[in-house]
Design a protein around this motif. Structure first.
Motif, PDB file in Angstrom:
ATOM      1  N   PHE A  23       0.839  -1.051  -0.006  1.00 53.25           N
ATOM      2  CA  PHE A  23       0.090   0.126  -0.032  1.00 53.25           C
ATOM      3  C   PHE A  23       0.489   1.324   0.040  1.00 53.25           C
ATOM      4  O   PHE A  23       1.519   1.240   0.764  1.00 53.25           O
ATOM      5  N   VAL A  24       0.639   2.714  -0.841  1.00 52.15           N
ATOM      6  CA  VAL A  24       1.227   3.195  -0.622  1.00 52.15           C
ATOM      7  C   VAL A  24       0.537   4.766  -0.176  1.00 52.15           C
ATOM      8  O   VAL A  24      -0.676   4.909  -1.028  1.00 52.15           O
ATOM      9  N   ILE A  25       0.989   5.392   0.636  1.00 54.69           N
ATOM     10  CA  ILE A  25      -0.435   6.148   1.718  1.00 54.69           C
ATOM     11  C   ILE A  25       0.659   8.042   1.380  1.00 54.69           C
ATOM     12  O   ILE A  25       1.474   7.681   1.970  1.00 54.69           O
ATOM     13  N   GLY A  26      -0.887   8.843   1.648  1.00 48.25           N
ATOM     14  CA  GLY A  26      -0.042  10.170   1.463  1.00 48.25           C
ATOM     15  C   GLY A  26      -1.328  11.206   1.305  1.00 48.25           C
ATOM     16  O   GLY A  26      -2.076  11.025   0.231  1.00 48.25           O
ATOM     17  N   GLY A  27      -0.897  12.179   1.098  1.00 42.66           N
ATOM     18  CA  GLY A  27      -1.845  12.985   1.584  1.00 42.66           C
ATOM     19  C   GLY A  27      -2.101  13.615  -0.137  1.00 42.66           C
ATOM     20  O   GLY A  27      -1.178  13.020  -0.710  1.00 42.66           O
ATOM     21  N   SER A  49      -3.823   2.319  -8.972  1.00 40.78           N
ATOM     22  CA  SER A  49      -4.146   3.572  -8.408  1.00 40.78           C
ATOM     23  C   SER A  49      -5.678   3.543  -7.794  1.00 40.78           C
ATOM     24  O   SER A  49      -6.782   3.259  -8.745  1.00 40.78           O
ATOM     25  N   ALA A  50      -6.899   3.320  -6.502  1.00 49.30           N
ATOM     26  CA  ALA A  50      -7.515   3.452  -6.734  1.00 49.30           C
ATOM     27  C   ALA A  50      -7.785   5.021  -7.213  1.00 49.30           C
ATOM     28  O   ALA A  50      -9.704   4.445  -8.006  1.00 49.30           O
ATOM     29  N   GLY A  51      -7.820   5.998  -7.413  1.00 51.31           N
ATOM     30  CA  GLY A  51      -8.160   7.392  -7.283  1.00 51.31           C
ATOM     31  C   GLY A  51      -8.744   6.941  -8.827  1.00 51.31           C
ATOM     32  O   GLY A  51      -9.624   6.993  -9.531  1.00 51.31           O
ATOM     33  N   ASP A  52      -7.729   6.116  -9.918  1.00 46.83           N
ATOM     34  CA  ASP A  52      -7.563   6.371 -11.304  1.00 46.83           C
ATOM     35  C   ASP A  52      -8.847   5.043 -11.548  1.00 46.83           C
ATOM     36  O   ASP A  52      -9.701   4.924 -12.206  1.00 46.83           O
ATOM     37  N   LEU A  53      -8.689   4.318 -10.863  1.00 50.43           N
ATOM     38  CA  LEU A  53      -9.943   3.027 -11.236  1.00 50.43           C
ATOM     39  C   LEU A  53     -11.303   3.638 -11.696  1.00 50.43           C
ATOM     40  O   LEU A  53     -11.726   3.308 -11.548  1.00 50.43           O
ATOM     41  N   LEU A  54     -11.114   4.528  -9.979  1.00 52.87           N
ATOM     42  CA  LEU A  54     -12.485   4.923  -9.671  1.00 52.87           C
ATOM     43  C   LEU A  54     -12.818   6.487 -11.001  1.00 52.87           C
ATOM     44  O   LEU A  54     -14.136   6.100 -10.936  1.00 52.87           O
ATOM     45  N   ARG A  55     -12.013   6.674 -10.948  1.00 55.08           N
ATOM     46  CA  ARG A  55     -12.834   8.151 -12.093  1.00 55.08           C
ATOM     47  C   ARG A  55     -12.715   7.372 -13.704  1.00 55.08           C
ATOM     48  O   ARG A  55     -13.059   7.155 -14.129  1.00 55.08           O
ATOM     49  N   GLU A  56     -11.998   5.858 -13.982  1.00 54.66           N
ATOM     50  CA  GLU A  56     -12.023   5.218 -15.394  1.00 54.66           C
ATOM     51  C   GLU A  56     -13.544   4.421 -14.907  1.00 54.66           C
ATOM     52  O   GLU A  56     -14.421   4.908 -15.633  1.00 54.66           O
ATOM     53  N   GLU A  57     -14.014   3.745 -13.611  1.00 58.84           N
ATOM     54  CA  GLU A  57     -15.400   4.047 -13.685  1.00 58.84           C
ATOM     55  C   GLU A  57     -16.566   5.286 -13.906  1.00 58.84           C
ATOM     56  O   GLU A  57     -17.373   5.195 -14.843  1.00 58.84           O
ATOM     57  N   VAL A  58     -16.301   6.375 -13.505  1.00 62.55           N
ATOM     58  CA  VAL A  58     -16.891   8.178 -13.818  1.00 62.55           C
ATOM     59  C   VAL A  58     -16.875   7.472 -15.495  1.00 62.55           C
ATOM     60  O   VAL A  58     -18.549   8.265 -15.652  1.00 62.55           O
ATOM     61  N   LYS A  59     -16.266   7.163 -15.903  1.00 65.29           N
ATOM     62  CA  LYS A  59     -16.004   7.729 -17.566  1.00 65.29           C
ATOM     63  C   LYS A  59     -16.857   6.067 -18.053  1.00 65.29           C
ATOM     64  O   LYS A  59     -17.531   6.596 -19.572  1.00 65.29           O
ATOM     65  N   SER A  60     -17.217   5.285 -17.745  1.00 65.60           N
ATOM     66  CA  SER A  60     -18.275   4.066 -18.011  1.00 65.60           C
ATOM     67  C   SER A  60     -19.434   4.690 -18.469  1.00 65.60           C
ATOM     68  O   SER A  60     -20.311   4.565 -18.400  1.00 65.60           O
ATOM     69  N   ASP A 102      -1.789   2.289  -4.602  1.00 67.12           N
ATOM     70  CA  ASP A 102      -1.618   3.812  -3.870  1.00 67.12           C
ATOM     71  C   ASP A 102      -2.500   3.902  -4.086  1.00 67.12           C
ATOM     72  O   ASP A 102      -3.460   4.383  -4.374  1.00 67.12           O
ATOM     73  N   GLY A 103      -3.013   5.432  -2.889  1.00 69.47           N
ATOM     74  CA  GLY A 103      -4.467   5.748  -1.899  1.00 69.47           C
ATOM     75  C   GLY A 103      -5.311   5.420  -1.605  1.00 69.47           C
ATOM     76  O   GLY A 103      -6.086   5.791  -2.000  1.00 69.47           O
ATOM     77  N   PHE A 104      -5.086   4.373  -0.693  1.00 71.41           N
ATOM     78  CA  PHE A 104      -5.742   3.462   0.038  1.00 71.41           C
ATOM     79  C   PHE A 104      -4.914   2.371   0.744  1.00 71.41           C
ATOM     80  O   PHE A 104      -3.493   2.066   0.453  1.00 71.41           O
ATOM     81  N   PRO A 105      -5.358   1.697   1.490  1.00 71.76           N
ATOM     82  CA  PRO A 105      -6.627   2.385   2.176  1.00 71.76           C
ATOM     83  C   PRO A 105      -6.663   3.826   2.699  1.00 71.76           C
ATOM     84  O   PRO A 105      -5.666   4.156   3.680  1.00 71.76           O
ATOM     85  N   ARG A 106      -7.544   5.035   2.671  1.00 74.18           N
ATOM     86  CA  ARG A 106      -7.432   5.608   3.488  1.00 74.18           C
ATOM     87  C   ARG A 106      -8.075   6.109   4.619  1.00 74.18           C
ATOM     88  O   ARG A 106      -8.526   6.790   5.180  1.00 74.18           O
ATOM     89  N   ASN A 107      -9.088   5.015   5.056  1.00 73.20           N
ATOM     90  CA  ASN A 107      -9.912   4.790   6.316  1.00 73.20           C
ATOM     91  C   ASN A 107      -9.579   3.763   6.601  1.00 73.20           C
ATOM     92  O   ASN A 107      -9.558   3.196   5.734  1.00 73.20           O
ATOM     93  N   GLU A 108     -10.610   3.671   8.131  1.00 74.82           N
ATOM     94  CA  GLU A 108     -10.775   1.837   8.730  1.00 74.82           C
ATOM     95  C   GLU A 108     -11.520   1.659   7.564  1.00 74.82           C
ATOM     96  O   GLU A 108     -11.190  -0.208   7.706  1.00 74.82           O
ATOM     97  N   GLU A 109     -12.363   2.107   7.402  1.00 67.86           N
ATOM     98  CA  GLU A 109     -13.792   0.919   6.522  1.00 67.86           C
ATOM     99  C   GLU A 109     -13.313   0.829   5.572  1.00 67.86           C
ATOM    100  O   GLU A 109     -13.339  -0.092   4.758  1.00 67.86           O
ATOM    101  N   ASN A 110     -12.352   1.706   4.301  1.00 68.38           N
ATOM    102  CA  ASN A 110     -11.383   1.045   3.573  1.00 68.38           C
ATOM    103  C   ASN A 110     -10.258  -0.461   3.653  1.00 68.38           C
ATOM    104  O   ASN A 110     -10.598  -1.366   3.156  1.00 68.38           O
TER     105      ASN A 110
END
Length: 198
Positions: A23-27, A49-60, A102-110
């Motif tokens: 995991f790679v975590i950072g602000g 990248s968790a963020g990139d995967l989410l953004r790709e899903e947005v494009k769907s 990278d960008g994951f996990p961001r919280n305890e729920e993640n």
């Protein structure tokens, strides 16, 4: 919403397959993606990248993608099951057995969702420690065309990171899995001297 999330689930990791995860975590703007690219080139990891995967899903243009987009615009975190199932899908599709997430996990729920759905202990957790001022400067100058790179959203993302991710950092630190790296502001580069993946 959860019905869409379940569509991203493509089955468990095959029994007996050894998967190595870091995991790679950072602000926001701390340089996670940049440093992951360097590690990929040197050690042969697949960068997810968790963020990139989410953004790709947005494009769907699916219902789930619209939901994710709304969370991002508000500077909020996407439901954990959605992120974890997208990660699992990407892991299974890769063919590799070494992953930087990278960008994951961001919280305890993640973290809890990851342990429930994927359940592979990370080899270690790389924390990129960077000042808020430096992160803000990097975001405003990276020119990636992201519509969440505006000052109001940036400040909300900083706050979410500080409030939500600290317990995750503390959890892995207690497990002895935390590796912390610091920005060298004099040279505007990061020191990766404590990365030992072997």
């Amino acid at each position: 919403m959860m019905a869409d999330a379940n569509k991203a689930y493509v089955g468990p990791i095959p029994s007996g397959k050894k998967i190595k995860i870091v995991f790679v975590i950072g602000g926001p703007g701390s340089g996670k993606g940049t440093q992951c690219s360097k590690i990929v080139n040197q050690f042969g990891y697949t960068h997810l990248s968790a963020g990139d995967l989410l953004r790709e899903e947005v494009k769907s243009n699916t219902e789930q993608g619209t939901m994710i987009q709304n969370f991002m615009h508000e500077g909020k975190l996407v439901p954990s099951d959605v992120s974890v199932r997208l990660l699992l899908k990407a892991i299974l599709a890769s063919g590799n057995d070494k992953f930087l997430i990278d960008g994951f996990p961001r919280n305890e729920e993640n973290r809890e969702a990851y342990e429930k759905i994927i359940n592979i202990d990370p080899e270690f957790v790389l924390l990129i420690d960077c000042s808020r001022e430096e992160m803000e400067r990097r975001i405003l100058h990276r020119n990636q065309g992201r519509d969440d790179d505006n000052m109001d959203t940036i400040r909300r993302r900083f706050q979410v990171f500080q409030e939500s991710t600290l317990p995750v950092i503390q959890h892995y630190e207690k497990m002895g899995k935390l590796r912390r790296v610091m920005w060298n502001l004099e040279y505007n580069m990061i020191k990766l001297y404590i990365v030992s993946t072997q």
